[in-house]
Design an enzyme around this catalytic site. Structure first.
Site, short mmCIF file in Angstrom:
data_model
loop_
_atom_site.label_atom_id
_atom_site.label_comp_id
_atom_site.label_asym_id
_atom_site.label_seq_id
_atom_site.Cartn_x
_atom_site.Cartn_y
_atom_site.Cartn_z
CG ASP A 28 -17.47 -7.36 7.12
OD1 ASP A 28 -18.11 -6.03 7.91
OD2 ASP A 28 -16.34 -5.98 6.09
CG PHE A 29 -16.81 -5.99 13.59
CD1 PHE A 29 -17.88 -6.42 15.28
CD2 PHE A 29 -15.70 -5.71 13.47
CE1 PHE A 29 -17.07 -7.16 15.80
CE2 PHE A 29 -15.03 -6.45 14.30
CZ PHE A 29 -15.71 -6.85 15.99
CE LYS B 170 -3.48 -1.77 3.53
NZ LYS B 170 -3.71 -1.16 4.23
NE ARG C 248 1.17 -0.78 9.96
CZ ARG C 248 0.13 -1.78 10.48
NH1 ARG C 248 -0.36 -1.88 9.33
NH2 ARG C 248 -0.51 -1.99 11.20
CD GLU D 81 -2.54 2.75 11.42
OE1 GLU D 81 -3.84 2.55 11.37
OE2 GLU D 81 -2.53 1.48 11.99
P1 AMP Z 1 -9.97 -1.42 9.61
O1 AMP Z 1 -9.39 -3.19 9.50
O2 AMP Z 1 -10.20 -0.14 10.33
O3 AMP Z 1 -10.45 -1.42 7.99
O4 AMP Z 1 -11.57 -2.52 10.02
C1 AMP Z 1 -13.30 -3.40 9.17
C2 AMP Z 1 -13.84 -3.94 10.12
O5 AMP Z 1 -15.11 -2.54 10.60
C3 AMP Z 1 -15.30 -4.40 9.38
O6 AMP Z 1 -14.85 -5.74 10.36
C4 AMP Z 1 -16.00 -3.40 9.28
O7 AMP Z 1 -16.80 -4.59 8.74
C5 AMP Z 1 -16.57 -3.07 10.07
N1 AMP Z 1 -16.64 -1.90 9.61
C6 AMP Z 1 -17.06 -0.93 8.43
N2 AMP Z 1 -17.73 0.35 8.72
C7 AMP Z 1 -18.65 -0.42 9.66
C8 AMP Z 1 -19.81 -0.08 9.89
N3 AMP Z 1 -20.51 0.73 9.21
N4 AMP Z 1 -20.60 -0.66 10.08
C9 AMP Z 1 -20.42 -1.95 11.29
N5 AMP Z 1 -18.81 -2.03 10.85
C10 AMP Z 1 -18.04 -1.55 10.43
#
Ligand code: AMP
Length: 399
Positions: A282-283, A14, A91, A383
Protein backbone atom coordinates in the site's frame (compact mmCIF):
# COMPACT_ATOMS: atom_id res chain seq x y z
CA UNK A 1 -32.29 3.56 -18.60
CA UNK A 2 -31.17 1.68 -15.47
CA UNK A 3 -27.94 -0.27 -15.85
CA UNK A 4 -26.36 -2.83 -13.55
CA UNK A 5 -22.56 -2.90 -13.86
CA UNK A 6 -20.82 -6.11 -12.84
CA UNK A 7 -17.12 -6.70 -12.22
CA UNK A 8 -16.62 -10.37 -11.49
CA UNK A 9 -13.47 -11.92 -10.04
CA UNK A 10 -12.82 -15.56 -9.18
CA UNK A 11 -14.21 -15.24 -5.64
CA UNK A 12 -15.68 -11.74 -5.68
CA UNK A 13 -18.31 -9.74 -7.51
CA UNK A 14 -18.53 -5.93 -7.45
CA UNK A 15 -21.68 -4.21 -8.65
CA UNK A 16 -23.18 -0.78 -9.21
CA UNK A 17 -26.77 0.02 -10.08
CA UNK A 18 -26.90 3.26 -12.08
CA UNK A 19 -29.72 5.45 -13.30
CA UNK A 20 -28.31 6.57 -16.63
CA UNK A 21 -30.77 9.42 -17.16
CA UNK A 22 -28.87 11.24 -14.40
CA UNK A 23 -25.71 9.05 -14.39
CA UNK A 24 -26.19 8.69 -10.63
CA UNK A 25 -25.26 5.57 -8.68
CA UNK A 26 -28.38 4.19 -6.97
CA UNK A 27 -26.57 1.46 -5.04
CA UNK A 28 -23.26 -0.35 -5.07
CA UNK A 29 -21.75 -3.30 -3.32
CA UNK A 30 -19.41 -6.21 -3.19
CA UNK A 31 -19.78 -9.96 -2.73
CA UNK A 32 -16.62 -11.48 -1.26
CA UNK A 33 -15.33 -14.95 -0.48
CA UNK A 34 -17.69 -16.64 -2.95
CA UNK A 35 -17.16 -20.40 -2.67
CA UNK A 36 -15.07 -19.92 0.49
CA UNK A 37 -16.04 -19.89 4.18
CA UNK A 38 -17.28 -16.56 5.43
CA UNK A 39 -18.90 -15.29 2.23
CA UNK A 40 -20.52 -11.89 2.57
CA UNK A 41 -22.35 -9.30 0.47
CA UNK A 42 -21.90 -5.65 1.47
CA UNK A 43 -24.65 -3.54 -0.09
CA UNK A 44 -24.84 0.24 0.02
CA UNK A 45 -27.80 2.24 -1.26
CA UNK A 46 -26.74 5.82 -2.19
CA UNK A 47 -26.77 8.12 0.82
CA UNK A 48 -27.51 5.31 3.27
CA UNK A 49 -25.50 3.02 5.53
CA UNK A 50 -23.97 -0.22 4.32
CA UNK A 51 -25.86 -3.46 4.98
CA UNK A 52 -24.05 -6.80 5.29
CA UNK A 53 -25.48 -10.20 4.34
CA UNK A 54 -23.34 -12.99 5.76
CA UNK A 55 -24.60 -16.16 4.07
CA UNK A 56 -22.99 -19.21 2.50
CA UNK A 57 -22.48 -18.50 -1.22
CA UNK A 58 -21.22 -21.50 -3.13
CA UNK A 59 -21.43 -19.84 -6.55
CA UNK A 60 -21.60 -16.41 -8.19
CA UNK A 61 -25.27 -17.17 -8.91
CA UNK A 62 -25.85 -17.50 -5.12
CA UNK A 63 -24.19 -14.11 -4.64
CA UNK A 64 -26.30 -12.55 -7.42
CA UNK A 65 -29.50 -13.96 -5.86
CA UNK A 66 -28.66 -12.09 -2.64
CA UNK A 67 -27.72 -8.93 -4.56
CA UNK A 68 -31.02 -9.03 -6.53
CA UNK A 69 -33.00 -9.35 -3.29
CA UNK A 70 -31.05 -6.45 -1.80
CA UNK A 71 -31.77 -4.28 -4.85
CA UNK A 72 -35.55 -4.68 -4.44
CA UNK A 73 -35.68 -4.92 -0.63
CA UNK A 74 -38.29 -2.53 0.88
CA UNK A 75 -35.71 -1.10 3.35
CA UNK A 76 -32.41 -0.90 1.52
CA UNK A 77 -33.51 -1.59 -2.06
CA UNK A 78 -33.40 0.99 -4.84
CA UNK A 79 -35.75 -0.67 -7.35
CA UNK A 80 -39.44 -1.60 -7.14
CA UNK A 81 -38.84 -4.69 -9.24
CA UNK A 82 -35.99 -6.34 -11.13
CA UNK A 83 -37.91 -5.48 -14.32
CA UNK A 84 -36.49 -1.96 -13.88
CA UNK A 85 -33.04 -3.28 -14.85
CA UNK A 86 -32.81 -2.41 -18.55
CA UNK A 87 -29.31 -3.72 -19.22
CA UNK A 88 -26.20 -5.17 -17.63
CA UNK A 89 -22.65 -4.04 -18.41
CA UNK A 90 -19.85 -6.49 -17.64
CA UNK A 91 -16.27 -5.46 -17.04
CA UNK A 92 -14.25 -8.02 -18.96
CA UNK A 93 -10.51 -8.18 -18.91
CA UNK A 94 -9.09 -9.63 -22.11
CA UNK A 95 -10.60 -9.15 -25.53
CA UNK A 96 -7.44 -10.25 -27.34
CA UNK A 97 -7.28 -9.01 -30.93
CA UNK A 98 -10.93 -9.93 -31.38
CA UNK A 99 -12.57 -7.04 -29.53
CA UNK A 100 -11.55 -3.46 -30.30
CA UNK A 101 -14.70 -2.03 -28.69
CA UNK A 102 -17.55 -3.01 -26.38
CA UNK A 103 -20.11 -5.52 -27.69
CA UNK A 104 -23.58 -6.87 -26.99
CA UNK A 105 -23.11 -10.33 -25.48
CA UNK A 106 -24.42 -13.28 -27.49
CA UNK A 107 -23.32 -16.89 -27.88
CA UNK A 108 -20.76 -15.99 -30.52
CA UNK A 109 -19.20 -13.34 -28.23
CA UNK A 110 -19.06 -15.83 -25.36
CA UNK A 111 -17.31 -18.36 -27.58
CA UNK A 112 -14.76 -15.74 -28.67
CA UNK A 113 -14.23 -14.68 -25.05
CA UNK A 114 -13.56 -18.31 -24.16
CA UNK A 115 -10.96 -18.38 -26.93
CA UNK A 116 -9.29 -15.30 -25.36
CA UNK A 117 -9.13 -17.06 -21.98
CA UNK A 118 -5.69 -18.56 -22.65
CA UNK A 119 -4.41 -14.96 -22.68
CA UNK A 120 -5.97 -14.16 -19.29
CA UNK A 121 -6.42 -17.47 -17.48
CA UNK A 122 -7.02 -15.76 -14.13
CA UNK A 123 -9.53 -13.16 -15.28
CA UNK A 124 -11.55 -14.19 -18.34
CA UNK A 125 -12.99 -17.43 -16.88
CA UNK A 126 -14.21 -15.43 -13.84
CA UNK A 127 -15.77 -12.82 -16.13
CA UNK A 128 -17.53 -15.58 -18.06
CA UNK A 129 -18.86 -17.12 -14.85
CA UNK A 130 -20.28 -13.69 -13.92
CA UNK A 131 -21.95 -13.34 -17.33
CA UNK A 132 -23.51 -16.78 -17.17
CA UNK A 133 -24.75 -16.26 -13.58
CA UNK A 134 -26.29 -12.93 -14.62
CA UNK A 135 -27.98 -14.53 -17.62
CA UNK A 136 -29.57 -17.07 -15.24
CA UNK A 137 -30.82 -14.39 -12.86
CA UNK A 138 -31.87 -11.84 -15.51
CA UNK A 139 -32.62 -14.03 -18.55
CA UNK A 140 -34.24 -11.43 -20.82
CA UNK A 141 -32.00 -8.47 -20.06
CA UNK A 142 -29.49 -7.38 -22.75
CA UNK A 143 -25.87 -7.55 -21.63
CA UNK A 144 -22.75 -5.79 -22.84
CA UNK A 145 -19.09 -6.75 -22.46
CA UNK A 146 -16.61 -3.88 -21.99
CA UNK A 147 -13.01 -5.00 -22.40
CA UNK A 148 -10.03 -3.64 -20.49
CA UNK A 149 -7.85 -4.25 -23.54
CA UNK A 150 -10.14 -2.79 -26.24
CA UNK A 151 -8.98 0.85 -26.06
CA UNK A 152 -5.41 -0.22 -26.78
CA UNK A 153 -6.26 -2.07 -29.99
CA UNK A 154 -5.40 1.09 -31.98
CA UNK A 155 -1.70 0.72 -31.11
CA UNK A 156 0.49 0.39 -34.20
CA UNK A 157 2.43 -2.84 -34.70
CA UNK A 158 5.76 -1.23 -33.81
CA UNK A 159 4.32 -0.49 -30.37
CA UNK A 160 2.56 -3.79 -29.71
CA UNK A 161 4.99 -6.32 -31.22
CA UNK A 162 7.71 -7.95 -29.13
CA UNK A 163 10.87 -8.71 -31.05
CA UNK A 164 10.58 -12.45 -30.51
CA UNK A 165 10.55 -14.78 -33.54
CA UNK A 166 7.48 -13.77 -35.55
CA UNK A 167 5.98 -17.26 -35.26
CA UNK A 168 5.47 -16.71 -31.50
CA UNK A 169 3.00 -13.98 -32.43
CA UNK A 170 1.48 -16.01 -35.25
CA UNK A 171 1.04 -19.16 -33.18
CA UNK A 172 0.06 -17.76 -29.79
CA UNK A 173 -0.85 -14.09 -30.37
CA UNK A 174 1.90 -13.11 -27.93
CA UNK A 175 2.04 -9.28 -28.18
CA UNK A 176 1.35 -6.21 -26.08
CA UNK A 177 -2.37 -5.78 -25.32
CA UNK A 178 -2.43 -3.30 -22.42
CA UNK A 179 -5.04 -3.00 -19.66
CA UNK A 180 -6.95 -0.30 -17.74
CA UNK A 181 -8.27 0.73 -21.17
CA UNK A 182 -11.70 1.73 -19.84
CA UNK A 183 -10.05 4.02 -17.30
CA UNK A 184 -7.61 5.57 -19.81
CA UNK A 185 -10.53 6.17 -22.21
CA UNK A 186 -12.68 7.75 -19.48
CA UNK A 187 -10.03 10.15 -18.19
CA UNK A 188 -8.72 11.22 -21.60
CA UNK A 189 -12.27 12.08 -22.73
CA UNK A 190 -12.74 14.06 -19.50
CA UNK A 191 -9.38 15.78 -19.94
CA UNK A 192 -10.48 17.11 -23.31
CA UNK A 193 -13.60 18.57 -21.66
CA UNK A 194 -11.56 20.04 -18.83
CA UNK A 195 -9.16 21.67 -21.29
CA UNK A 196 -12.08 22.87 -23.43
CA UNK A 197 -10.54 21.19 -26.48
CA UNK A 198 -11.64 18.60 -29.00
CA UNK A 199 -10.05 15.24 -28.12
CA UNK A 200 -9.22 14.98 -31.84
CA UNK A 201 -6.64 17.78 -31.39
CA UNK A 202 -4.90 16.56 -28.23
CA UNK A 203 -1.82 14.55 -27.38
CA UNK A 204 -2.36 13.16 -23.89
CA UNK A 205 -0.50 10.90 -21.48
CA UNK A 206 -2.75 9.14 -19.00
CA UNK A 207 -1.16 7.80 -15.79
CA UNK A 208 -3.41 5.28 -14.01
CA UNK A 209 -1.46 4.89 -10.77
CA UNK A 210 -3.09 2.54 -8.29
CA UNK A 211 -2.23 -0.84 -6.86
CA UNK A 212 -2.05 -1.84 -10.52
CA UNK A 213 -0.44 0.94 -12.57
CA UNK A 214 -0.17 1.72 -16.25
CA UNK A 215 0.43 4.68 -18.54
CA UNK A 216 -1.08 5.24 -21.98
CA UNK A 217 -0.06 7.55 -24.80
CA UNK A 218 -3.22 8.82 -26.49
CA UNK A 219 -3.02 10.76 -29.75
CA UNK A 220 -6.20 12.44 -30.97
CA UNK A 221 -8.34 10.09 -28.84
CA UNK A 222 -6.61 6.88 -29.89
CA UNK A 223 -4.12 4.89 -27.85
CA UNK A 224 -0.74 4.56 -29.56
CA UNK A 225 1.21 2.91 -26.73
CA UNK A 226 0.74 1.67 -23.19
CA UNK A 227 2.98 0.24 -20.49
CA UNK A 228 1.28 -3.05 -19.64
CA UNK A 229 1.85 -5.91 -22.05
CA UNK A 230 0.60 -9.39 -22.83
CA UNK A 231 -0.36 -9.40 -19.15
CA UNK A 232 -0.74 -6.69 -16.49
CA UNK A 233 2.68 -7.64 -15.09
CA UNK A 234 4.60 -5.45 -17.55
CA UNK A 235 5.60 -1.80 -17.33
CA UNK A 236 5.79 0.15 -14.10
CA UNK A 237 6.69 -1.17 -10.66
CA UNK A 238 3.34 -1.76 -8.90
CA UNK A 239 1.95 -2.67 -5.47
CA UNK A 240 3.13 -6.28 -5.66
CA UNK A 241 4.08 -6.67 -9.36
CA UNK A 242 7.64 -6.20 -10.58
CA UNK A 243 6.85 -4.47 -13.89
CA UNK A 244 9.56 -4.63 -16.56
CA UNK A 245 12.62 -6.70 -15.72
CA UNK A 246 15.32 -8.28 -17.83
CA UNK A 247 13.61 -11.46 -19.11
CA UNK A 248 16.90 -13.36 -18.66
CA UNK A 249 16.36 -13.10 -14.89
CA UNK A 250 13.83 -15.95 -15.20
CA UNK A 251 16.15 -18.63 -16.61
CA UNK A 252 18.82 -17.32 -14.19
CA UNK A 253 16.55 -17.90 -11.19
CA UNK A 254 15.30 -21.17 -12.67
CA UNK A 255 18.88 -22.46 -12.66
CA UNK A 256 19.14 -21.34 -9.02
CA UNK A 257 16.26 -23.69 -8.20
CA UNK A 258 13.15 -21.49 -8.38
CA UNK A 259 10.16 -23.24 -9.97
CA UNK A 260 7.90 -21.57 -12.56
CA UNK A 261 5.15 -21.29 -9.94
CA UNK A 262 7.50 -19.67 -7.43
CA UNK A 263 8.73 -17.15 -9.99
CA UNK A 264 5.20 -16.39 -11.12
CA UNK A 265 4.12 -15.77 -7.53
CA UNK A 266 7.25 -13.75 -6.80
CA UNK A 267 6.78 -11.44 -9.80
CA UNK A 268 3.02 -10.97 -9.31
CA UNK A 269 2.52 -11.05 -5.55
CA UNK A 270 5.83 -10.48 -3.78
CA UNK A 271 7.59 -7.81 -5.85
CA UNK A 272 6.92 -4.15 -6.58
CA UNK A 273 6.82 -1.67 -3.74
CA UNK A 274 6.05 -4.52 -1.32
CA UNK A 275 9.06 -6.55 -2.43
CA UNK A 276 11.52 -3.64 -2.46
CA UNK A 277 10.32 -1.89 0.71
CA UNK A 278 9.51 -5.00 2.73
CA UNK A 279 6.86 -2.78 4.36
CA UNK A 280 3.59 -3.02 2.44
CA UNK A 281 2.00 -3.07 -1.00
CA UNK A 282 0.00 0.00 0.00
CA UNK A 283 1.54 3.28 -1.13
CA UNK A 284 0.23 5.08 1.95
CA UNK A 285 2.15 2.75 4.28
CA UNK A 286 5.30 2.99 2.16
CA UNK A 287 5.09 6.81 1.98
CA UNK A 288 4.72 6.90 5.79
CA UNK A 289 7.68 4.54 6.30
CA UNK A 290 9.83 6.61 3.91
CA UNK A 291 8.96 9.77 5.86
CA UNK A 292 10.16 8.02 9.02
CA UNK A 293 13.51 7.31 7.36
CA UNK A 294 13.04 3.74 6.12
CA UNK A 295 15.60 3.56 3.29
CA UNK A 296 14.05 0.64 1.43
CA UNK A 297 10.64 2.32 1.51
CA UNK A 298 12.23 5.43 -0.01
CA UNK A 299 13.98 3.30 -2.63
CA UNK A 300 10.70 1.55 -3.54
CA UNK A 301 9.06 4.93 -4.13
CA UNK A 302 12.07 6.35 -5.98
CA UNK A 303 11.98 3.37 -8.38
CA UNK A 304 8.27 3.99 -8.96
CA UNK A 305 8.66 7.73 -9.59
CA UNK A 306 11.61 7.04 -11.89
CA UNK A 307 9.55 4.45 -13.84
CA UNK A 308 6.67 6.91 -14.23
CA UNK A 309 8.96 9.77 -15.31
CA UNK A 310 10.88 7.73 -17.87
CA UNK A 311 7.70 6.18 -19.28
CA UNK A 312 6.18 9.64 -19.67
CA UNK A 313 9.42 10.69 -21.41
CA UNK A 314 9.23 7.81 -23.87
CA UNK A 315 5.57 8.61 -24.61
CA UNK A 316 6.39 12.27 -25.25
CA UNK A 317 8.71 10.84 -27.91
CA UNK A 318 6.03 8.45 -29.21
CA UNK A 319 3.50 11.29 -29.42
CA UNK A 320 6.06 13.80 -30.71
CA UNK A 321 5.02 16.24 -27.99
CA UNK A 322 2.34 16.35 -25.34
CA UNK A 323 -0.48 18.75 -24.44
CA UNK A 324 -1.59 17.23 -21.15
CA UNK A 325 -0.66 14.65 -18.55
CA UNK A 326 -3.41 13.06 -16.46
CA UNK A 327 -3.09 11.46 -13.03
CA UNK A 328 -5.79 9.02 -11.95
CA UNK A 329 -6.57 5.98 -9.72
CA UNK A 330 -5.82 5.58 -5.97
CA UNK A 331 -2.32 7.06 -5.86
CA UNK A 332 -2.66 9.34 -8.89
CA UNK A 333 -5.83 10.95 -7.52
CA UNK A 334 -4.83 11.19 -3.88
CA UNK A 335 -1.09 11.56 -3.44
CA UNK A 336 -0.03 15.18 -4.00
CA UNK A 337 3.44 14.10 -2.81
CA UNK A 338 3.80 11.56 -5.64
CA UNK A 339 2.50 13.97 -8.27
CA UNK A 340 4.93 16.61 -7.08
CA UNK A 341 7.83 14.12 -7.16
CA UNK A 342 6.98 12.92 -10.66
CA UNK A 343 6.40 16.40 -12.08
CA UNK A 344 9.60 17.77 -10.54
CA UNK A 345 11.44 15.58 -13.07
CA UNK A 346 9.49 16.92 -16.03
CA UNK A 347 10.81 20.48 -16.16
CA UNK A 348 11.82 20.03 -19.81
CA UNK A 349 8.09 19.94 -20.61
CA UNK A 350 7.69 23.41 -19.13
CA UNK A 351 5.51 22.05 -16.34
CA UNK A 352 4.84 24.45 -13.49
CA UNK A 353 2.78 22.90 -10.72
CA UNK A 354 0.39 25.08 -8.72
CA UNK A 355 1.14 23.85 -5.17
CA UNK A 356 -2.31 24.77 -3.83
CA UNK A 357 -4.21 23.14 -6.66
CA UNK A 358 -2.03 20.04 -6.35
CA UNK A 359 -3.33 19.60 -2.78
CA UNK A 360 -7.00 19.39 -3.85
CA UNK A 361 -8.81 16.06 -4.02
CA UNK A 362 -11.87 14.43 -5.53
CA UNK A 363 -12.48 16.80 -8.45
CA UNK A 364 -11.39 17.18 -12.07
CA UNK A 365 -8.70 19.82 -11.85
CA UNK A 366 -5.77 21.32 -13.76
CA UNK A 367 -2.93 21.44 -11.22
CA UNK A 368 -0.47 23.49 -13.29
CA UNK A 369 -0.29 27.30 -13.46
CA UNK A 370 -2.02 29.01 -16.42
CA UNK A 371 1.33 29.66 -18.16
CA UNK A 372 2.56 26.07 -17.73
CA UNK A 373 3.52 24.84 -21.21
CA UNK A 374 2.13 21.35 -20.60
CA UNK A 375 -1.03 21.00 -18.53
CA UNK A 376 -1.16 18.44 -15.73
CA UNK A 377 -4.57 17.26 -14.56
CA UNK A 378 -6.02 15.12 -11.80
CA UNK A 379 -9.16 13.31 -13.00
CA UNK A 380 -10.85 10.74 -10.76
CA UNK A 381 -11.49 7.67 -12.88
CA UNK A 382 -14.89 6.01 -13.10
CA UNK A 383 -14.71 2.75 -14.99
CA UNK A 384 -18.23 1.73 -13.93
CA UNK A 385 -19.72 4.87 -15.47
CA UNK A 386 -17.79 4.30 -18.70
CA UNK A 387 -19.08 0.70 -18.80
CA UNK A 388 -22.63 1.90 -18.17
CA UNK A 389 -22.32 4.55 -20.93
CA UNK A 390 -21.13 1.94 -23.45
CA UNK A 391 -23.98 -0.32 -22.35
CA UNK A 392 -26.59 2.40 -22.90
CA UNK A 393 -25.12 3.26 -26.29
CA UNK A 394 -25.13 -0.32 -27.57
CA UNK A 395 -28.46 -1.37 -26.06
CA UNK A 396 -30.19 1.78 -27.37
CA UNK A 397 -29.11 0.81 -30.89
CA UNK A 398 -30.80 -2.61 -30.49
CA UNK A 399 -34.23 -1.07 -30.10
P1 AMP B 1 -6.44 1.63 -6.58
O1 AMP B 1 -5.82 0.33 -7.01
O2 AMP B 1 -6.71 2.57 -7.70
O3 AMP B 1 -7.60 1.45 -5.66
O4 AMP B 1 -5.31 2.37 -5.70
C1 AMP B 1 -4.87 1.83 -4.50
C2 AMP B 1 -3.55 2.48 -4.12
O5 AMP B 1 -3.72 3.89 -3.99
C3 AMP B 1 -3.05 1.97 -2.77
O6 AMP B 1 -1.69 1.60 -2.85
C4 AMP B 1 -3.21 3.18 -1.88
O7 AMP B 1 -2.21 3.22 -0.91
C5 AMP B 1 -3.03 4.33 -2.84
N1 AMP B 1 -3.58 5.54 -2.23
C6 AMP B 1 -4.87 5.82 -1.96
N2 AMP B 1 -4.94 7.03 -1.31
C7 AMP B 1 -3.67 7.47 -1.15
C8 AMP B 1 -3.06 8.64 -0.56
N3 AMP B 1 -3.80 9.57 0.02
N4 AMP B 1 -1.73 8.73 -0.58
C9 AMP B 1 -0.97 7.79 -1.14
N5 AMP B 1 -1.47 6.68 -1.72
C10 AMP B 1 -2.80 6.52 -1.74
Amino acid sequence: MKVLVINCGSSSLKYQMLDMTTEKVLAKGLAERIGIDGSVVTHQPAGKDKVKFERPMETHKDALDIIMKALVDPNHGVLKSLKEIDAVGHRTVHGGETFASSVIINNDVIKKMEDCSTLAPLHNPANLIGISACQEVLPDVPMVAVFDTAFHQTMPAEAYMYSLPYEIYEKFRVRKYGFHGTSHRFVTLKAAKLLGENIGNLKLISCHLGNGASIAAVRYGKCIDTSMGLTPLAGLEMGTRCGDIDPAILPFLYKKGYSMEEMDRMMNKESGILGVSGVSSDFRDVEAAAREGNKRAKLALDIFFYNVKTTIGSYVAALDGVDGIIFTAGLGENSSFSRQKICSGLKYLGIQLDEEKNKKRGEDIIITTPDSMTKVMVIPTNEELMIARDTVELVSKMK
